[in-house]
Design a protein around this motif. Structure first.
Motif, mmCIF file in Angstrom:
data_model
loop_
_atom_site.group_PDB
_atom_site.id
_atom_site.type_symbol
_atom_site.label_atom_id
_atom_site.label_comp_id
_atom_site.label_asym_id
_atom_site.label_seq_id
_atom_site.Cartn_x
_atom_site.Cartn_y
_atom_site.Cartn_z
ATOM 1 N N LYS A 57 0.838 -1.197 0.000
ATOM 2 C CA LYS A 57 0.000 0.000 0.000
ATOM 3 C C LYS A 57 0.874 1.248 0.000
ATOM 4 O O LYS A 57 1.799 1.367 0.811
ATOM 5 C CB LYS A 57 -0.902 0.013 1.238
ATOM 6 N N PRO A 58 0.610 2.209 -0.890
ATOM 7 C CA PRO A 58 1.400 3.451 -0.889
ATOM 8 C C PRO A 58 0.958 4.376 0.238
ATOM 9 O O PRO A 58 -0.239 4.499 0.512
ATOM 10 C CB PRO A 58 1.087 4.065 -2.256
ATOM 11 N N ILE A 59 1.926 5.002 0.897
ATOM 12 C CA ILE A 59 1.577 5.978 1.947
ATOM 13 C C ILE A 59 1.627 7.406 1.412
ATOM 14 O O ILE A 59 1.249 8.342 2.116
ATOM 15 C CB ILE A 59 2.500 5.841 3.170
ATOM 16 N N ASN A 60 2.111 7.578 0.192
ATOM 17 C CA ASN A 60 2.081 8.896 -0.444
ATOM 18 C C ASN A 60 1.158 8.850 -1.654
ATOM 19 O O ASN A 60 0.769 7.775 -2.129
ATOM 20 C CB ASN A 60 3.486 9.342 -0.842
ATOM 21 N N ASN A 61 0.781 10.009 -2.140
ATOM 22 C CA ASN A 61 -0.119 10.084 -3.289
ATOM 23 C C ASN A 61 0.601 9.669 -4.566
ATOM 24 O O ASN A 61 1.723 10.117 -4.832
ATOM 25 C CB ASN A 61 -0.669 11.504 -3.460
ATOM 26 N N LEU A 62 -0.047 8.831 -5.351
ATOM 27 C CA LEU A 62 0.504 8.469 -6.666
ATOM 28 C C LEU A 62 0.033 9.527 -7.658
ATOM 29 O O LEU A 62 -0.866 9.307 -8.479
ATOM 30 C CB LEU A 62 0.028 7.067 -7.064
ATOM 31 N N SER A 76 1.468 11.071 -10.139
ATOM 32 C CA SER A 76 2.081 11.177 -11.469
ATOM 33 C C SER A 76 2.055 9.801 -12.115
ATOM 34 O O SER A 76 1.957 8.762 -11.438
ATOM 35 C CB SER A 76 3.522 11.679 -11.365
ATOM 36 N N GLU A 77 2.146 9.785 -13.446
ATOM 37 C CA GLU A 77 2.153 8.508 -14.165
ATOM 38 C C GLU A 77 3.385 7.692 -13.794
ATOM 39 O O GLU A 77 3.325 6.457 -13.716
ATOM 40 C CB GLU A 77 2.111 8.759 -15.674
ATOM 41 N N ALA A 78 4.501 8.378 -13.523
ATOM 42 C CA ALA A 78 5.737 7.684 -13.166
ATOM 43 C C ALA A 78 5.572 6.937 -11.850
ATOM 44 O O ALA A 78 5.954 5.763 -11.735
ATOM 45 C CB ALA A 78 6.895 8.679 -13.072
ATOM 46 N N LYS A 79 4.995 7.594 -10.846
ATOM 47 C CA LYS A 79 4.783 6.939 -9.556
ATOM 48 C C LYS A 79 3.831 5.762 -9.681
ATOM 49 O O LYS A 79 4.031 4.714 -9.067
ATOM 50 C CB LYS A 79 4.242 7.948 -8.536
ATOM 51 N N GLU A 80 2.757 5.922 -10.462
ATOM 52 C CA GLU A 80 1.798 4.835 -10.642
ATOM 53 C C GLU A 80 2.460 3.624 -11.279
ATOM 54 O O GLU A 80 2.277 2.486 -10.832
ATOM 55 C CB GLU A 80 0.630 5.309 -11.513
ATOM 56 N N TYR A 133 2.785 -0.025 -9.338
ATOM 57 C CA TYR A 133 2.134 -1.231 -9.842
ATOM 58 C C TYR A 133 3.117 -2.171 -10.530
ATOM 59 O O TYR A 133 2.799 -3.334 -10.777
ATOM 60 C CB TYR A 133 1.009 -0.862 -10.799
ATOM 61 N N GLY A 134 4.310 -1.670 -10.798
ATOM 62 C CA GLY A 134 5.312 -2.489 -11.458
ATOM 63 C C GLY A 134 6.469 -2.852 -10.545
ATOM 64 O O GLY A 134 6.402 -3.817 -9.786
ATOM 65 N N VAL A 135 7.534 -2.054 -10.602
ATOM 66 C CA VAL A 135 8.797 -2.398 -9.950
ATOM 67 C C VAL A 135 8.673 -2.538 -8.437
ATOM 68 O O VAL A 135 9.200 -3.491 -7.847
ATOM 69 C CB VAL A 135 9.864 -1.336 -10.294
ATOM 70 N N VAL A 136 7.981 -1.604 -7.775
ATOM 71 C CA VAL A 136 7.938 -1.604 -6.314
ATOM 72 C C VAL A 136 7.265 -2.862 -5.784
ATOM 73 O O VAL A 136 7.817 -3.593 -4.951
ATOM 74 C CB VAL A 136 7.234 -0.333 -5.784
ATOM 75 N N VAL A 170 6.501 5.712 -2.521
ATOM 76 C CA VAL A 170 6.920 5.554 -3.918
ATOM 77 C C VAL A 170 7.663 6.810 -4.374
ATOM 78 O O VAL A 170 7.136 7.923 -4.270
ATOM 79 C CB VAL A 170 5.710 5.290 -4.830
ATOM 80 N N PRO A 171 8.888 6.657 -4.893
ATOM 81 C CA PRO A 171 9.680 7.821 -5.295
ATOM 82 C C PRO A 171 9.264 8.359 -6.658
ATOM 83 O O PRO A 171 8.566 7.689 -7.428
ATOM 84 C CB PRO A 171 11.104 7.263 -5.343
ATOM 85 N N GLU A 172 9.716 9.565 -6.933
ATOM 86 C CA GLU A 172 9.516 10.185 -8.250
ATOM 87 C C GLU A 172 10.863 10.155 -8.965
ATOM 88 O O GLU A 172 11.770 10.937 -8.654
ATOM 89 C CB GLU A 172 9.039 11.628 -8.095
#
Length: 362
Positions: A49-54, A56-60, A64-67, A91-93
């Protein structure tokens, strides 16, 4: 992004292991099941579960992929026997290039493994916490909360006549875990307890307010606390009720208490009579006395020596006292920094001298 930034969001991986309600709530509020590929979730069931807002498309795409894949891979590799696991992640930017995706994968994979293994091994142990508590240096705080657990210490008695002189000394002090600064009684009498905050502007270590309290013990301790002192000094000549109140208040506020034995005729009788015991006993000989007094005192406390301490005595005193209090030999020197370094060099290495980042958590 550093390893520590990734591991921060994962550090409490074991929180939800025994709470199905929390597990389901987490899943229903934005969590996803970790999977190695579409339609192949890992066991035990793992929610990410992400604790920060997704936002941007990069964060999403990373989430959903690498993380989630890095966490799924870590869980699969460890062959766990748990019912389910919940991960909260930040999730980083970063750019969506192959090199950055690989970096993110490595950081989250390593962080997930570390978090899981620590949770399963009940890390840290109580012994570890006790051993490290005086060493701890939080990167967002920048100073240690020392409770005098790493003796010996050099305590500099700042009984200087002017703020200019004080500033000169402060600017020439080396950094050391073995250094204590004392706002001396004459300094406080002249400039008030605000001088502690003046010292704090240049020195973020352990500061003692040498009030030599004789009356209103509770009030004086509270005032020292309000001005950011780490310790207070109570005179052994004060009425026992005053000493008791001061020591009790110091313990209440988490301050270290010093009991100064200057001119106390029967130290053992005084110590034995106290319900609240001081943390430090100062074996103090006055400036106007011709020779150092001999003290004999048994008890559970740290020993400090004060009054005309000479540099040639340091080697001998370190073997008998946890705190060496030096005043004029430093404050009246043309090069106070040189004198301080001379003494500190005899006290051993600082905590971080040979310590690598994260070594303490291996």
């Amino acid at each position: 992004m550093k390893f520590g930034e990734a591991s921060y969001g994962l550090a409490w991986v074991n929180v939800c292991l025994n709470n199905k309600e929390l597990f389901l709530k987490t899943f229903s509020s934005g969590g996803i099941l970790a999977n190695l590929r579409p339609n192949l979730i890992v066991k035990p069931l793992t929610i990410v579960k992400p604790i920060n807002n997704l936002d941007s498309e990069a964060k999403e795409e990373l989430f959903y992929g690498v993380v989630q894949f890095a966490i799924a891979k870590a869980v699969a590799d460890l062959n766990l026997n748990s019912e389910y696991i919940v991960f909260n992640v930040n999730v980083p930017e970063v750019p969506l290039t192959k090199i950055y995706k690989k970096r993110v994968f490595q950081q989250f994979y390593a962080s997930a493994r570390t978090a899981i293994l620590r949770a399963l091994n009940d890390y840290p142990s109580l012994d570890k916490v006790k051993r490290e508590k005086f060493r701890a240096l939080h990167p967002l705080v920048g100073f240690r909360d020392d409770k005098l657990e790493n003796p010996p210490y050099l305590q500099i008695a700042l009984d200087v006549p002017s703020l200019e002189n004080l500033e000169f000394i402060l600017n020439n002090l080396p950094e050391s875990d073995h250094l204590i600064l004392e706002a001396g009684t004459p300094l406080i009498k002249r400039f008030g307890l605000e001088v502690i905050e003046k010292i704090r502007e240049s020195f973020d270590g352990f500061i003692v307010a040498d009030l030599k309290t004789l009356d209103a013990g509770g009030l004086e301790v509270r005032l020292a606390f309000e001005h950011t002192a780490d310790a207070v000094v109570v005179s052994g000549l004060a009425p026992r009720e005053t000493i008791e109140r001061a020591l009790s208040e110091a313990n209440k506020y988490g301050l270290i208490s010093y009991l100064d034995l200057l001119n106390v005729q029967n130290p053992q009788k005084l110590y034995n009579s106290l319900k609240n015991k001081p943390d430090v006993i100062v074996f103090h000989t006055g400036i106007d006395e011709n020779k150092r007094r001999e003290f004999s005192l048994e008890g559970n406390f740290k020993r400090a020596i004060a009054g005309g301490v000479k540099l040639e005595e340091i080697d001998k005193l370190i073997n008998s006292y946890e705190i060496i209090i030096v005043g004029r030999a430093i404050t009246k020197s043309r090069d106070p920094g040189r004198v301080v370094r001379f003494i500190l060099n005899k006290m051993g290495y600082d905590i971080d001298t040979y310590r690598l980042y994260y070594d303490e958590d291996d």
